[in-house]
Design an enzyme around this catalytic site. Structure first.
Site, PDB file in Angstrom:
ATOM      1  N   THR A 186      14.926  -4.590 -28.036  1.00 33.34           N
ATOM      2  CA  THR A 186      14.942  -5.952 -27.499  1.00 33.34           C
ATOM      3  C   THR A 186      15.668  -6.904 -28.439  1.00 33.34           C
ATOM      4  OG1 THR A 186      12.886  -5.544 -26.303  1.00 33.34           O
ATOM      5  CG2 THR A 186      13.499  -7.848 -26.665  1.00 33.34           C
TER       6      THR A 186
ATOM      7  N   GLU B 144      23.471 -13.123 -26.566  1.00 33.77           N
ATOM      8  CA  GLU B 144      24.106 -14.215 -27.309  1.00 33.77           C
ATOM      9  C   GLU B 144      25.600 -13.959 -27.489  1.00 33.77           C
ATOM     10  OE1 GLU B 144      22.223 -16.649 -30.394  1.00 33.77           O
ATOM     11  OE2 GLU B 144      20.957 -14.880 -30.725  1.00 33.77           O
TER      12      GLU B 144
ATOM     13  N   HIS C 167      12.913  -8.141 -20.801  1.00 40.14           N
ATOM     14  CA  HIS C 167      13.562  -6.861 -21.100  1.00 40.14           C
ATOM     15  C   HIS C 167      12.787  -5.861 -20.267  1.00 40.14           C
ATOM     16  CE1 HIS C 167      15.275  -3.910 -24.332  1.00 40.14           C
ATOM     17  NE2 HIS C 167      15.656  -3.601 -23.092  1.00 40.14           N
TER      18      HIS C 167
END
Length: 145
Positions: free
Chosen positions: A42, A50, A76
């Protein structure tokens, strides 16, 4: 930041998950992490979301500007083993004060959606930001002396 980025603009980014981006490699000094399954971590997935937004924003920045992640809210929801390709799509959904940009992000591996969420980036003047970081370091050094 230039005014070329528009609400609704999309950017797609692809990445093949490397074995060093699995859960045991996130904090290898942690015994508990080392025991976990070798699937896309994760923490690394957040970095990938990002990265997609960094790439999407970059063409709209002026000389001397950069961006910093300031917000992340994501799920996730599915595991991805090493070797699978992950495709991230970032869609610009909000621009505040011409320097705060928010993206809806979706990541899919070759079989299913693995993540959905929202990411915010703040456009900065890189030299001003680095001066602020240096000042903070100096303050820490003085207090340690």
């Amino acid at each position: 930041m230039r005014d070329t980025l528009k609400i609704g603009d999309e950017f797609t980014f692809e990445y093949v998950v490397d074995a060093n981006k699995t859960v045991p490699n996130l904090y290898p000094e942690s015994e508990e992490y080392r025991k976990m399954p070798e699937v896309f971590a994760t923490g690394f997935m957040v970095g990938l979301l990002e990265w997609c937004c960094i790439e999407a924003l970059h063409p709209h920045l002026d000389e001397g500007e950069g961006s910093l992640g300031t917000f992340i809210s994501t799920s996730h929801c599915a595991p991805t083993p090493p070797g699978m390709k992950v495709t991230v799509t970032a869609r610009c959904v909000e621009i505040r004060n011409s320097n705060n940009v928010f993206w809806e992000v979706v990541a899919r591996d070759e079989l299913e959606v693995i993540a959905e969420g929202r990411h915010g980036r703040h456009v900065i003047q890189t030299d001003r930001f680095l001066a602020r970081v240096d000042k903070k370091k100096q303050t820490l050094e003085r207090s340690a002396a």
